[in-house]
Motif scaffolding. Structure first.
Motif, short mmCIF file in Angstrom:
data_model
loop_
_atom_site.label_atom_id
_atom_site.label_comp_id
_atom_site.label_asym_id
_atom_site.label_seq_id
_atom_site.Cartn_x
_atom_site.Cartn_y
_atom_site.Cartn_z
N VAL A 1 0.86 -1.17 0.00
CA VAL A 1 0.00 0.00 0.00
C VAL A 1 0.90 1.23 0.00
O VAL A 1 1.69 1.43 0.92
N VAL A 2 0.79 2.03 -1.05
CA VAL A 2 1.57 3.25 -1.17
C VAL A 2 0.70 4.40 -0.65
O VAL A 2 -0.40 4.63 -1.17
N ASP A 3 1.19 5.08 0.35
CA ASP A 3 0.45 6.18 0.99
C ASP A 3 1.24 7.46 0.74
O ASP A 3 2.30 7.67 1.33
N VAL A 4 0.72 8.30 -0.16
CA VAL A 4 1.43 9.52 -0.54
C VAL A 4 0.59 10.73 -0.18
O VAL A 4 -0.60 10.80 -0.52
N PHE B 1 -2.66 3.91 -2.67
CA PHE B 1 -2.57 3.10 -3.88
C PHE B 1 -2.18 1.69 -3.50
O PHE B 1 -1.14 1.46 -2.90
N VAL B 2 -3.04 0.73 -3.81
CA VAL B 2 -2.77 -0.68 -3.53
C VAL B 2 -2.12 -1.29 -4.78
O VAL B 2 -2.77 -1.37 -5.83
N ALA B 3 -0.87 -1.67 -4.66
CA ALA B 3 -0.13 -2.19 -5.81
C ALA B 3 0.20 -3.66 -5.60
O ALA B 3 0.70 -4.06 -4.54
N GLN C 1 -0.53 9.02 -11.68
CA GLN C 1 -0.65 7.56 -11.62
C GLN C 1 0.70 6.92 -11.91
O GLN C 1 1.08 5.95 -11.25
N GLN C 2 1.43 7.43 -12.87
CA GLN C 2 2.74 6.88 -13.21
C GLN C 2 3.71 7.01 -12.04
O GLN C 2 4.48 6.09 -11.76
N ASP C 3 3.65 8.12 -11.33
CA ASP C 3 4.50 8.31 -10.15
C ASP C 3 4.20 7.25 -9.09
O ASP C 3 5.10 6.74 -8.43
N LEU C 4 2.93 6.92 -8.95
CA LEU C 4 2.53 5.90 -7.97
C LEU C 4 3.09 4.53 -8.36
O LEU C 4 3.55 3.77 -7.50
N VAL D 1 5.80 3.93 -10.16
CA VAL D 1 7.26 3.95 -9.94
C VAL D 1 7.59 3.76 -8.47
O VAL D 1 8.47 2.97 -8.10
N LEU D 2 6.86 4.45 -7.60
CA LEU D 2 7.10 4.33 -6.17
C LEU D 2 6.77 2.92 -5.68
O LEU D 2 7.50 2.34 -4.85
N ALA D 3 5.69 2.36 -6.20
CA ALA D 3 5.31 0.99 -5.81
C ALA D 3 6.37 -0.02 -6.25
O ALA D 3 6.72 -0.94 -5.49
N GLU D 4 6.91 0.14 -7.45
CA GLU D 4 7.97 -0.75 -7.91
C GLU D 4 9.19 -0.68 -7.01
O GLU D 4 9.80 -1.70 -6.68
N GLU D 5 9.55 0.52 -6.60
CA GLU D 5 10.70 0.68 -5.70
C GLU D 5 10.46 -0.03 -4.38
O GLU D 5 11.35 -0.70 -3.85
N LYS D 6 9.25 0.09 -3.85
CA LYS D 6 8.95 -0.52 -2.55
C LYS D 6 8.93 -2.05 -2.66
O LYS D 6 9.41 -2.75 -1.75
N LEU D 7 8.41 -2.59 -3.77
CA LEU D 7 8.41 -4.04 -3.94
C LEU D 7 9.84 -4.57 -4.09
O LEU D 7 10.18 -5.62 -3.53
#
Length: 199
Positions: A49-52, A70-72, A145-148, A150-156
């Motif tokens: 879960v990305v919380d921005v 954002f749930v990725a 949405q694209q920023d989300l 990218v951030l989700a990929e980094e966290k995974l």
């Protein structure tokens, strides 16, 4: 008379021009291993879960600000590179009787995270009044949405790197796959080693 009978048998051994054939060809299996190129040995399916939150100084968030959940869902693989086996001396060693084989491989490496768009979504989004008005006249929602993503990929990727289980599983699966493959080629003993990962 016995000497005359034994003499022809000794002649080949005394022939200095007798040819001897030595088979120095590499093992056929090397080409098969190189053709694997990269073996995806293990995969981790994860969710984050990305919380921005974006705020503006001195302005209340209900006027100017945004918070997005954002749930990725996605995956990270552990892959083993086979492409350098032909160039690495001693990477594949076959015993003289061709019953044993030892293979040395690079350590498994994590691939970049892949986000599954069908299983990922914006769970909640709160915007200030000015942001809602701005969105009505803007086409830049896709950029956010694209920023989300990218951030989700980094966290995974970070989550996969922090857990050694995936790399250990990749080693185990690669070893099992190669042992089965080599035994199918009539090798009785198969040893698979992995180089130490580069720091």
């Amino acid at each position: 008379a016995a000497l005359l009978v034994a003499l022809p048998a000794l002649i080949p051994a005394l022939n200095p021009f007798e040819e001897e054939t030595v088979d120095r060809s590499g093992p056929v299996l090397l080409k098969s291993l190189e053709n694997l190129s990269e073996y995806r040995a293990a995969s981790a399916n994860m969710q984050v879960v990305v919380d921005v939150e974006r705020d503006t100084d001195l302005v209340p968030s209900f006027i100017k600000g945004e918070r997005t959940l954002f749930v990725a869902a996605g995956s990270v693989d552990a892959a083993v590179d086979f492409s350098g086996l032909g160039r690495a001396p001693g990477a594949v060693r076959v015993s003289d009787d061709r019953k044993e084989v030892a293979i040395t491989l690079p350590a498994p490496q994590l691939t970049e995270a892949r986000i599954d768009a069908e299983r990922s979504r914006v769970y909640d989004r709160d915007r200030g009044a000015l942001d809602r008005i701005e969105e009505a006249f803007s086409d830049e929602g896709g950029a956010d949405q694209q920023d989300l993503y990218v951030l989700a990929e980094e966290k995974l990727t970070e989550a996969a790197a922090s857990d050694p289980t995936l790399l250990r599983t990749a080693e185990r699966n690669t070893r099992s796959m190669l042992e089965g493959m080599m035994r199918g080629l009539r090798f009785e003993k198969v040893t698979v080693r992995f180089e130490q990962p580069q720091v």
